[in-house]
Design an enzyme around this catalytic site. Structure first.
Site, PDB file in Angstrom:
ATOM      1  N   ASP A   6       0.985  -1.200   0.184  1.00 29.72           N
ATOM      2  CA  ASP A   6       0.044  -0.004  -0.093  1.00 29.72           C
ATOM      3  C   ASP A   6       0.995   1.410   0.057  1.00 29.72           C
ATOM      4  O   ASP A   6       1.441   1.666   0.968  1.00 29.72           O
ATOM      5  CB  ASP A   6      -0.860  -0.028   1.214  1.00 29.72           C
ATOM      6  CG  ASP A   6      -1.698   1.172   1.630  1.00 29.72           C
ATOM      7  OD1 ASP A   6      -1.627   2.205   0.629  1.00 29.72           O
ATOM      8  OD2 ASP A   6      -2.025   1.498   2.554  1.00 29.72           O
ATOM      9  N   ASN A   9       0.575   8.311   0.608  1.00 30.84           N
ATOM     10  CA  ASN A   9       1.345   9.684   0.461  1.00 30.84           C
ATOM     11  C   ASN A   9       2.294   9.928   1.435  1.00 30.84           C
ATOM     12  O   ASN A   9       3.330  10.373   0.979  1.00 30.84           O
ATOM     13  CB  ASN A   9       0.136  10.874   0.507  1.00 30.84           C
ATOM     14  CG  ASN A   9      -0.616  11.051  -0.677  1.00 30.84           C
ATOM     15  OD1 ASN A   9      -0.102  11.091  -1.915  1.00 30.84           O
ATOM     16  ND2 ASN A   9      -1.866  10.905  -0.446  1.00 30.84           N
ATOM     17  N   LYS A  13       3.012   0.751   3.475  1.00 31.49           N
ATOM     18  CA  LYS A  13       2.713  -0.087   4.352  1.00 31.49           C
ATOM     19  C   LYS A  13       2.751  -1.586   3.563  1.00 31.49           C
ATOM     20  O   LYS A  13       2.260  -1.628   2.172  1.00 31.49           O
ATOM     21  CB  LYS A  13       1.289   0.172   4.850  1.00 31.49           C
ATOM     22  CG  LYS A  13       1.389   1.568   5.626  1.00 31.49           C
ATOM     23  CD  LYS A  13      -0.291   2.051   6.260  1.00 31.49           C
ATOM     24  CE  LYS A  13      -0.580   0.885   7.364  1.00 31.49           C
ATOM     25  NZ  LYS A  13      -2.024   1.269   7.524  1.00 31.49           N
ATOM     26  N   ASP A 102      -6.919   3.430  -3.156  1.00 33.26           N
ATOM     27  CA  ASP A 102      -6.943   3.422  -1.842  1.00 33.26           C
ATOM     28  C   ASP A 102      -8.503   3.395  -1.441  1.00 33.26           C
ATOM     29  O   ASP A 102      -9.064   2.577  -0.583  1.00 33.26           O
ATOM     30  CB  ASP A 102      -6.151   4.402  -1.103  1.00 33.26           C
ATOM     31  CG  ASP A 102      -6.371   5.901  -1.591  1.00 33.26           C
ATOM     32  OD1 ASP A 102      -6.854   6.195  -2.575  1.00 33.26           O
ATOM     33  OD2 ASP A 102      -6.075   6.516  -0.631  1.00 33.26           O
TER      34      ASP A 102
END
Length: 251
Positions: A6, A9, A13, A102
């Site tokens: 992931d 900005n 992760k 996201d």
């Protein structure tokens, strides 16, 4: 095993999915030496069969991460680009690829975990709001600066407002508290207005689901019940990976 990424900005992760379980996870900020940090973290993961990524950052950072994955895991990254629909969720966007992946994956996670109908709130660099109905239809959303970014913007655009911490109050008697209170309460007001306006379309009492780095700080300020969630993008990516493990396009 699948390595899920992931790219947000502020930080990257990741989680290692082994069957139905997340066996390991971690994070690294973009201002860190990501090559060194990720190589150390991923070096001991063992055999990785697939690397799947969701990204809202620029192509240059995607290339850096892909190079690390190739070097350490011996796998190319398959990047998920936002589809029009998938895993029970139908995007409201006429140009679905322009919806942040996201946000899409957070809706997939919410749908899969039984939270719909709901309003999904991402509280990070940006403040994002999305309405998801009981049938998995995305009804649209809003994007605004997150409360921290609001404060930074104000500090950068004014000569006499100095960057200093402040308390969140109903009415402040000094500038530091006034800035903090104004920015955080602006975020809260937008969330509460969005929930109020979308409630008739969501059965009257949608669940409010908060995620993102500043979600826990914002939650006590809301005048409505809400649920905190963590790693919804990674959990949504895991759902997607399970459903499309053999059909995701090559990078």
């Amino acid at each position: 095993m699948k390595l899920l990424l992931d790219l947000g900005n502020t930080r990257l992760k990741w989680a290692l999915r082994d069957g139905e379980a997340m066996r390991a996870r971690g994070a690294v900020a973009w201002h860190d030496d990501i090559e060194t940090v990720l190589s150390a973290m991923w070096g001991g993961l063992g055999a990785v069969a697939q690397v799947l990524g969701a990204s809202v950052v620029d192509a240059a950072r995607e290339v850096r991460v892909a190079a690390i994955a190739q070097s350490v895991c011996g796998r190319q990254v398959s990047w998920l680009r936002t589809p029009a629909q998938g895993c029970g969720v139908l995007s409201a966007y006429a140009e679905p690829e322009r919806l942040g992946v996201d946000r899409f994956l957070a809706m997939v996670c919410a749908w899969h975990e039984g939270d719909a109908p709901c309003v999904l709130v991402g509280v990070g660099t940006a403040l994002t709001l999305d309405a998801l109905d009981a049938q998995g239809r995305h009804l649209g959303g809003l994007i605004a600066p997150g409360p921290q970014l609001m404060q930074q913007s104000l500090w950068g655009a004014t000569a006499r407002v100095r960057p200093e911490p402040g308390q969140i109050l109903d009415a402040a008697d000094n500038t530091a508290d006034a800035v903090a209170s104004g920015c955080w309460q602006a975020a809260v007001a937008l969330i509460e207005r969005f929930v109020s306006r979308q409630s008739p379309n969501l059965g009257g009492s949608p669940r409010v689901v908060l995620g993102g780095g500043d979600a826990a700080a914002l939650q006590p300020l809301l005048a409505m019940p809400s649920k905190l969630t963590e790693d919804s993008v990674l959990r949504g990516l895991a759902v997607w990976a399970d459903a499309h493990s053999t059909t995701m396009p090559a990078p």
